[in-house]
Design a protein around this motif. Structure first.
Motif, PDB file in Angstrom:
ATOM      1  N   GLU A  16       0.856  -1.176   0.000  1.00 29.33           N
ATOM      2  CA  GLU A  16       0.000   0.000   0.000  1.00 29.33           C
ATOM      3  C   GLU A  16       0.899   1.235   0.000  1.00 29.33           C
ATOM      4  N   VAL A  17       0.721   2.110  -0.988  1.00 26.37           N
ATOM      5  CA  VAL A  17       1.549   3.310  -1.126  1.00 26.37           C
ATOM      6  C   VAL A  17       0.655   4.532  -0.995  1.00 26.37           C
ATOM      7  N   LEU A  18       0.990   5.408  -0.051  1.00 24.38           N
ATOM      8  CA  LEU A  18       0.233   6.635   0.151  1.00 24.38           C
ATOM      9  C   LEU A  18       0.766   7.734  -0.766  1.00 24.38           C
ATOM     10  N   LEU A  19      -0.119   8.449  -1.435  1.00 23.77           N
ATOM     11  CA  LEU A  19       0.315   9.583  -2.233  1.00 23.77           C
ATOM     12  C   LEU A  19       0.747  10.734  -1.339  1.00 23.77           C
ATOM     13  N   TYR A  20       0.229  10.795  -0.140  1.00 26.42           N
ATOM     14  CA  TYR A  20       0.676  11.798   0.810  1.00 26.42           C
ATOM     15  C   TYR A  20       2.004  11.331   1.409  1.00 26.42           C
ATOM     16  N   GLY A  21       3.084  12.024   1.041  1.00 32.76           N
ATOM     17  CA  GLY A  21       4.406  11.679   1.558  1.00 32.76           C
ATOM     18  C   GLY A  21       5.129  10.607   0.767  1.00 32.76           C
ATOM     19  N   GLY A  22       4.480   9.986  -0.225  1.00 34.87           N
ATOM     20  CA  GLY A  22       5.121   8.923  -0.986  1.00 34.87           C
ATOM     21  C   GLY A  22       5.543   7.756  -0.120  1.00 34.87           C
ATOM     22  N   GLN A  23       4.767   7.472   0.906  1.00 31.59           N
ATOM     23  CA  GLN A  23       5.129   6.463   1.910  1.00 31.59           C
ATOM     24  C   GLN A  23       4.575   5.086   1.556  1.00 31.59           C
ATOM     25  N   ASN A  42       3.419  16.458   2.279  1.00 26.21           N
ATOM     26  CA  ASN A  42       2.755  17.023   1.108  1.00 26.21           C
ATOM     27  C   ASN A  42       2.267  15.897   0.200  1.00 26.21           C
ATOM     28  N   LEU A  43       1.321  16.245  -0.638  1.00 25.13           N
ATOM     29  CA  LEU A  43       0.746  15.263  -1.561  1.00 25.13           C
ATOM     30  C   LEU A  43       1.625  15.132  -2.797  1.00 25.13           C
ATOM     31  N   TRP A  44       1.980  13.890  -3.125  1.00 25.55           N
ATOM     32  CA  TRP A  44       2.722  13.602  -4.338  1.00 25.55           C
ATOM     33  C   TRP A  44       1.722  13.351  -5.475  1.00 25.55           C
ATOM     34  N   SER A  45       2.258  13.241  -6.701  1.00 28.51           N
ATOM     35  CA  SER A  45       1.418  12.983  -7.870  1.00 28.51           C
ATOM     36  C   SER A  45       1.897  11.725  -8.579  1.00 28.51           C
ATOM     37  N   LEU A  46       0.999  11.149  -9.368  1.00 32.52           N
ATOM     38  CA  LEU A  46       1.419  10.061 -10.243  1.00 32.52           C
ATOM     39  C   LEU A  46       2.328  10.642 -11.319  1.00 32.52           C
ATOM     40  N   ASP A  84       4.886   4.812 -10.134  1.00 32.22           N
ATOM     41  CA  ASP A  84       5.859   5.901 -10.215  1.00 32.22           C
ATOM     42  C   ASP A  84       5.203   7.174  -9.704  1.00 32.22           C
ATOM     43  N   LEU A  85       5.858   7.820  -8.737  1.00 31.75           N
ATOM     44  CA  LEU A  85       5.355   9.045  -8.133  1.00 31.75           C
ATOM     45  C   LEU A  85       6.356  10.171  -8.348  1.00 31.75           C
TER      46      LEU A  85
END
Length: 303
Positions: A23-30, A83-87, A104-105
């Motif tokens: 599971e990958v969070l877009l917030y923080g790229g975690q 912060n929010l990352w993007s695809l 890929d983020l």
């Protein structure tokens, strides 16, 4: 690629034919979760989240990028974590269309971020999942018109049975900075590293392969890295755990933080220059010891 939303924040669910998932969070790229084919969680996450926010729970695999300000002081790495990352629509890594096992983020500071941070940059992250392995390939590009200096790290909170049952091989005889003693420098003399109290050390010029052996779970994490020359070990033990606001009092028993980082020699990029690194975590039988496996057989090749 499956998306989900938790408490209003997006996440991507990865899977591979062997049955493992992430599971990958877009917030923080975690990378918040990594489970094996039996559904067992391999990453530690705190039992005491602060609140309903995207990075309220300590743990998983997170990205750290600390810049040097105009005074030379290191700035905190909260910018990329909070912060929010993007695809990434133009990824550096080719993957099959519609792949369920990789993502890929990209993160780019904008607006208010540039007021508190001295440089502009692009941070890309490729995450891929395979049978018994999790691979992360970050890359940083300086998009500014001046040089950009930073410390980079991948922070791996690993789930273990009991910290007293864990030993780490591959760091013996190396120099380390003891952060509990104002970064005083020592040389490790042990055959392997075991734990019976609080530890916060930065091992310097570490090898490309480290073994984290968990006798209780009969499982070994083999951490392989390229471009990340130092290794941080951290466990707060009982006293510090009691005062950490986002850490359960007993959590120290079931976790081990192992960071792959560039602590001693920060990265310096000239304008438009790019840097990348690689980390792969593989799970193998607990009978593994650090000298038995050739890292070149499984280390992700950087192009």
């Amino acid at each position: 690629m499956p998306f989900d939303v938790v408490d209003g924040f997006p996440r991507v669910l990865l899977s591979e034919p062997g049955g493992s998932s992430a599971e990958v969070l877009l917030y923080g790229g975690q990378v918040a979760s990594w489970k094996n084919e039996r559904g067992e969680e391999l990453l530690f996450r705190s039992t005491k989240p602060l609140a309903k926010s995207p990075n309220a729970t300590r743990g998983g695999v997170s990205v750290s990028l600390s810049q040097f300000g105009t005074t030379g002081k290191v700035l905190q790495h909260g910018l990329v974590r909070q912060n929010l990352w993007s695809l990434d629509s133009s990824p550096l890594h080719l993957s099959s269309s519609g792949s369920q096992s990789s993502i890929d983020l990209i993160f780019q500071p904008i607006g208010k971020d540039l007021k508190t941070n001295p440089s502009s940059f692009e941070l890309r992250l490729h995450v891929s999942l395979g049978p018994g392995r999790l691979t992360l390939i970050p890359s940083v590009k300086n998009t500014d018109n001046k040089s950009f200096s930073f410390i980079f790290g991948l922070c791996n909170d690993l789930s273990v049975s009991d910290i007293s049952e864990v030993r780490i091989e591959g760091l013996e005889t190396l120099d380390y900075l003891d952060c509990l003693l104002r970064q005083e420098r020592f040389t490790d003399q042990a055959d392997a590293i075991t734990f019976d109290g609080e530890v916060h050390r930065v091992y310097l010029s570490t090898p490309p392969k480290i073994a984290i052996i968990d006798h209780g779970k009969k499982r070994t994490f083999v951490l392989r890295k390229e471009g990340l020359q130092d290794t941080v070990l951290w466990n707060p033990w009982d006293k510090v755990s009691k005062v950490l606001p986002d850490f359960g009092m007993e959590d120290y028993k079931i976790m081990m933080l192992v960071d792959s980082t560039t602590f001693e020699k920060p990265i310096v990029l000239k304008p438009h220059q790019e840097w990348k690194c690689c980390q792969e975590i593989v799970t193998v039988s607990s009978s593994y010891c650090s000298g038995q496996l050739d890292p070149q057989n499984v280390l992700y090749e950087l192009s």
